[in-house]
Design an enzyme around this catalytic site. Sequence first.
Site, PDB file in Angstrom:
ATOM      1  N   GLU A 109       0.807  -1.214   0.000  1.00  0.00           N
ATOM      2  CA  GLU A 109       0.000   0.000   0.000  1.00  0.00           C
ATOM      3  C   GLU A 109       0.847   1.274   0.000  1.00  0.00           C
ATOM      4  O   GLU A 109       0.334   2.365  -0.258  1.00  0.00           O
ATOM      5  CB  GLU A 109      -0.933   0.013   1.216  1.00  0.00           C
ATOM      6  CG  GLU A 109      -2.026  -1.042   1.192  1.00  0.00           C
ATOM      7  CD  GLU A 109      -3.054  -0.808   0.095  1.00  0.00           C
ATOM      8  OE1 GLU A 109      -3.144   0.331  -0.407  1.00  0.00           O
ATOM      9  OE2 GLU A 109      -3.755  -1.764  -0.267  1.00  0.00           O
ATOM     10  N   GLU A 140       8.516 -22.054   7.008  1.00  0.00           N
ATOM     11  CA  GLU A 140       8.909 -21.188   8.120  1.00  0.00           C
ATOM     12  C   GLU A 140       9.915 -21.854   9.056  1.00  0.00           C
ATOM     13  O   GLU A 140      10.500 -21.204   9.919  1.00  0.00           O
ATOM     14  CB  GLU A 140       7.685 -20.775   8.928  1.00  0.00           C
ATOM     15  CG  GLU A 140       7.071 -21.898   9.738  1.00  0.00           C
ATOM     16  CD  GLU A 140       5.858 -21.431  10.529  1.00  0.00           C
ATOM     17  OE1 GLU A 140       5.930 -21.518  11.769  1.00  0.00           O
ATOM     18  OE2 GLU A 140       4.879 -20.983   9.919  1.00  0.00           O
TER      19      GLU A 140
END
Length: 327
Positions: A109, A140
């Site tokens: 954004e 992960e």
Amino acid sequence: MTDHRSKSIVRSGRSAIPSRSGDADRENLGVLTSESRNPDTQEIDLLPTLGILEKINNADSGVPGVVRQVLPEIAEAVDRAVEAFKAGGRLIYMGAGTSGRIGLLDAVECPPTYGVPEGMVVPLIAGGEAAVHRAQEGAEDNPALGEQDLRSIKLTPKDMVVGIAASGRTPYVTGGLRYARGLGCTTVALACNKNAAIAREADIAILPEVGPEVLTGSTRMKAGTAQKLVLNMLTTASMIRIGKSFYNLMVDVKATNQKLVDRTRRIVVEATGVSYEEADQVLARCDHNAKLAIMMLLSGLERQEAEAALHKADGFLRLALQNLQQH
């Protein structure tokens, strides 16, 4: 007989789920508040829909207050991010699963909202692009992948790395922070447990401990909300500090679609008091750059002079206007 036994379990508050006290993971996960059971939602599976929603809402309502408690640490991270930006460095997020996606959401954004170049705020997620749309949970667990991803974007000491992990123990994040810190980067740990392992790899630890989730271990909920609030603050405050606002107006927003073209027009009107027609005329002369249009309208300067004044003020519109008044 079965029904009677189930009701007895509910009344006594005991769980029908077998204990995992012997599991090897107990030492790592069992002591974390983000993984513990919430006493307020023990009977949530028996509630009607509205009752379930009330429990979720009650739990969520406490998150902002917890984030407030870590504002000093967020402020320190903002100041270091500003230093990184001014030195030509980047803000880099890295996380796995929900934490990685929240970092991605915040990062993508920034270019349209603040007019910053692509790559100034960089999101890394364990498992790469595929993990954005589909869980890549095993990715992960390898700390070497965190270092590898940072090497792939050519990390430099000018950059700031924020490791995001609700539990605070994700190996991918730990490995990345350790490498970044060794390189001389500013490192930040964002986790939702006070004793987060990743905090030991960071210069700044932001640890909003939101407590047990409505559903045990579902850290996309309160922990995810806390992470989103913190990252919103980090980028918003950093961008304000480097001149991306005029009062509370987003003057560097990119007019990349019709909605944003209209928002740019309204920003210019709000900042200057001119008509929409005059705002459109000036915006057309400066490639729909709201900051430049406001500078031209409030100063009376033509485009080239207005650009020079903004450049001299490092892009701070209010400072550029004050400089003109002083001369």
